[in-house]
Design an enzyme around this catalytic site. Structure first.
Site, PDB file in Angstrom:
ATOM      1  N   HIS A  72     -30.242 -16.981  27.034  1.00 32.20           N
ATOM      2  CA  HIS A  72     -28.879 -17.140  26.510  1.00 32.20           C
ATOM      3  C   HIS A  72     -28.120 -15.825  26.647  1.00 32.20           C
ATOM      4  O   HIS A  72     -28.641 -14.767  26.302  1.00 32.20           O
ATOM      5  CB  HIS A  72     -28.905 -17.558  25.031  1.00 32.20           C
ATOM      6  CG  HIS A  72     -29.108 -19.031  24.834  1.00 32.20           C
ATOM      7  ND1 HIS A  72     -28.705 -19.689  23.703  1.00 32.20           N
ATOM      8  CD2 HIS A  72     -29.664 -19.967  25.642  1.00 32.20           C
ATOM      9  CE1 HIS A  72     -28.991 -20.985  23.808  1.00 32.20           C
ATOM     10  NE2 HIS A  72     -29.585 -21.171  24.978  1.00 32.20           N
ATOM     11  N   TYR A 200     -23.041 -20.112  14.893  1.00 31.09           N
ATOM     12  CA  TYR A 200     -23.190 -19.739  13.477  1.00 31.09           C
ATOM     13  C   TYR A 200     -21.856 -20.032  12.803  1.00 31.09           C
ATOM     14  O   TYR A 200     -20.822 -19.526  13.233  1.00 31.09           O
ATOM     15  CB  TYR A 200     -23.496 -18.250  13.341  1.00 31.09           C
ATOM     16  CG  TYR A 200     -24.859 -17.813  13.819  1.00 31.09           C
ATOM     17  CD1 TYR A 200     -25.127 -17.620  15.178  1.00 31.09           C
ATOM     18  CD2 TYR A 200     -25.890 -17.560  12.914  1.00 31.09           C
ATOM     19  CE1 TYR A 200     -26.373 -17.198  15.611  1.00 31.09           C
ATOM     20  CE2 TYR A 200     -27.140 -17.147  13.343  1.00 31.09           C
ATOM     21  CZ  TYR A 200     -27.373 -16.960  14.694  1.00 31.09           C
ATOM     22  OH  TYR A 200     -28.606 -16.542  15.135  1.00 31.09           O
ATOM     23  N   PRO A 292     -33.220 -15.309   7.955  1.00 36.69           N
ATOM     24  CA  PRO A 292     -33.225 -15.670   9.389  1.00 36.69           C
ATOM     25  C   PRO A 292     -31.859 -15.611  10.073  1.00 36.69           C
ATOM     26  O   PRO A 292     -31.744 -15.840  11.254  1.00 36.69           O
ATOM     27  CB  PRO A 292     -33.788 -17.088   9.399  1.00 36.69           C
ATOM     28  CG  PRO A 292     -33.660 -17.584   8.021  1.00 36.69           C
ATOM     29  CD  PRO A 292     -33.640 -16.414   7.114  1.00 36.69           C
ATOM     30  N   LYS A 296     -34.304 -12.136  13.356  1.00 34.70           N
ATOM     31  CA  LYS A 296     -35.053 -10.882  13.510  1.00 34.70           C
ATOM     32  C   LYS A 296     -36.515 -10.970  13.083  1.00 34.70           C
ATOM     33  O   LYS A 296     -37.316 -10.113  13.431  1.00 34.70           O
ATOM     34  CB  LYS A 296     -34.384  -9.781  12.694  1.00 34.70           C
ATOM     35  CG  LYS A 296     -33.058  -9.346  13.256  1.00 34.70           C
ATOM     36  CD  LYS A 296     -33.203  -8.701  14.633  1.00 34.70           C
ATOM     37  CE  LYS A 296     -31.970  -8.888  15.485  1.00 34.70           C
ATOM     38  NZ  LYS A 296     -32.256  -9.372  16.838  1.00 34.70           N
ATOM     39  N   TYR A 384     -28.026  -8.030  17.744  1.00 36.27           N
ATOM     40  CA  TYR A 384     -28.533  -9.403  17.919  1.00 36.27           C
ATOM     41  C   TYR A 384     -29.538  -9.464  19.076  1.00 36.27           C
ATOM     42  O   TYR A 384     -30.589 -10.100  18.959  1.00 36.27           O
ATOM     43  CB  TYR A 384     -27.381 -10.374  18.179  1.00 36.27           C
ATOM     44  CG  TYR A 384     -27.778 -11.827  18.059  1.00 36.27           C
ATOM     45  CD1 TYR A 384     -28.183 -12.553  19.185  1.00 36.27           C
ATOM     46  CD2 TYR A 384     -27.786 -12.475  16.828  1.00 36.27           C
ATOM     47  CE1 TYR A 384     -28.564 -13.886  19.077  1.00 36.27           C
ATOM     48  CE2 TYR A 384     -28.166 -13.814  16.711  1.00 36.27           C
ATOM     49  CZ  TYR A 384     -28.560 -14.506  17.848  1.00 36.27           C
ATOM     50  OH  TYR A 384     -28.968 -15.830  17.739  1.00 36.27           O
TER      51      TYR A 384
END
Ligand code: FAS
Ligand code: PHB
Length: 389
Positions: A72, A200, A292, A296, A384
């Site tokens: 991704h 998100y 979560p 990580k 990220y």
């Protein structure tokens, strides 16, 4: 029995470390209280940093991940009725790999079996002995008999609820914890995901996350209160709530397939310091937990393994203690950066029951600034995709 490294826990931490040690000719035994099937039934993480991908390649267990995993290059934030993509690859030159932790565990277990290294499952009453002395060893019960494993070093890879951290005298360990006033209700369903990348969402009704395991298997989460009863959440009720928390254009393609896994995970931030006590080294969730939201948890286990394996190679190869002596400090530097990121993502994307009007306006301003500023987006992106080891 005798081995060089006794590894407690056959989750990702223990299996990654065990395979690297085996490949390096360092003898090790993995011991787990659960059955192999139970471990493989767990549904957890879904996003791998490049560091984790590299470690899996080093173990020789990365082939299926590259074949079936989904690289991704971006992730989206949805809020205030709009959606903004963070161009991870454009901002950092790095990608993440979407590949379930369950599959990582399966690949590592298969690799370990093929290597002939010993794993002991369904080991009861595991006890650590003399890890601050000169005869570290482990005992456990199986088939009515108590067994003993003598070793040079012990890797506590047994997760948050494991025995390793609990075996350390309270005076020798300092813990830091923050428990969040909500959980994540997650489902797995075999239908195509809503989008080709993760979304998100921050919504007045609560956080939501649209993730996946493949192009035909979706993973969805909604923020829920901790006193929710999973039996009161039919699939229809879940999808209705998920749809309400997404911008209309994102919700439109939602395919509502029957769930085959449904669970509520509590959220906490936790760190134990130090991560080394004599011959005992804490690794992964045994030493730290992150909410979560930043993807990580599993990836921190990987960097712990990287640091510890480097130290163990020096210890058993060059007879040098410098690597294992530096392990805790090295690992904690990266752990705390990931703790900060995971905390900040959780604060930015969730609705807190006691949020006052000022805090809500600050949260809205933070999201607005984030999607308008290249510097802010780059900061999120580099955390990220994973900070350097
Ligand atoms: P694990 O907990 O995976 O493995 C520990 C092993 O030790 C287990 O197999 C257990 O059976 C064994 N063990 C425990 N006590 C023992 C004892 N006394 N004796 C012997 N063996 C013992 N991370 C993300 O990045 N994204 C997510 O979405 C995400 N979701 C999660 C959901 C849940 C419900 C949980 C609990 C965690 C989630 N995580 C997520 C974090 C998770 O992926 C962990 O970071 C990852 O499992 C860490 O791996 P290990 O350190 O190997 O610990
Ligand atoms: C998942 O797919 O399970 C997942 C992905 C990203 C997260 C958390 C969970 O931040």
């Amino acid at each position: 029995m005798r081995t060089q490294v006794a590894i407690i826990g056959s989750g990702p931490s223990g299996l990654l470390l065990g395979q690297l040690l085996t490949n390096a000719g360092i003898d090790n035994i993995i011991i787990d209280r659960a059955s192999k099937d139970h471990i493989l039934s767990r549904v957890r993480a879904g996003v791998l940093e490049e560091g984790m991908v590299g470690l899996l390649d080093r173990t020789g267990a990365g082939e299926r991940m590259h074949r079936e995993g989904l690289p991704h290059e971006g992730v989206s934030l949805a809020f205030d009725g709009r959606t903004k993509r963070i161009d991870l690859f454009g901002l950092t030159g790095k990608r993440v790999m979407v590949y379930g932790q369950t599959e990582v565990t399966r690949d590592l277990m298969d690799k370990r079996e093929a290597s002939g290294a010993l794993s002991i499952f369904e080991a009861g009453d595991v006890v650590l002995h003399d890890f601050d002395g000169d005869q570290p060893h482990i005992t456990y019960k199986k088939n009515g008999t108590t067994h003993r494993i003598d070793c040079a070093l012990i890797a506590g890879c047994d997760g948050y609820h494991g025995v390793s951290r609990r075996s350390v005298p309270k005076a020798a360990i300092q813990t830091f914890e923050k428990v969040y006033p909500f959980g994540w209700l997650g489902i797995l369903t075999d239908v195509p995901p809503i989008s080709h990348e993760l979304i998100y969402a921050n919504h007045p009704r609560g956080f939501a996350l649209c993730s996946m395991r493949s192009s035909t298997r979706s993973r969805y989460y909604i923020q829920c209160s901790l006193d929710e009863c999973i039996d009161e959440w039919s699939d229809d009720r879940f999808y209705d709530e998920l749809r309400r928390r997404l911008p209309a254009e994102q919700a439109e393609p939602l395919v509502c397939g029957p769930s085959f896994e449904k669970s509520i995970a509590p959220l906490r931030s936790f760190v134990a310091e130090p991560m080394r006590f004599g011959s005992l080294f804490l690794v992964g969730d045994a030493a730290h937990i992150v909410p979560p939201t930043g993807a990580k948890g599993l990836n921190l286990a990987a960097s712990d393994v990287h640091y510890l394996f480097e130290g163990l190679q020096e210890f058993f190869g060059e007879k040098s203690r410098s690597g294992i002596d530096a392990y805790s400090e090295r690992a904690l530097k990266r752990v705390w950066k990931a703790e900060r990121f995971s905390w900040s993502m959780t604060m930015m994307l969730h609705r807190f029951p006691d949020t006052d009007a000022f805090s809500r306006k600050v949260q809205e301003a933070e999201l607005d600034y984030l999607v308008q500023s290249r510097a802010a987006s780059t900061a999120l992106a580099e955390n990220y995709v994973g900070l350097p080891y």
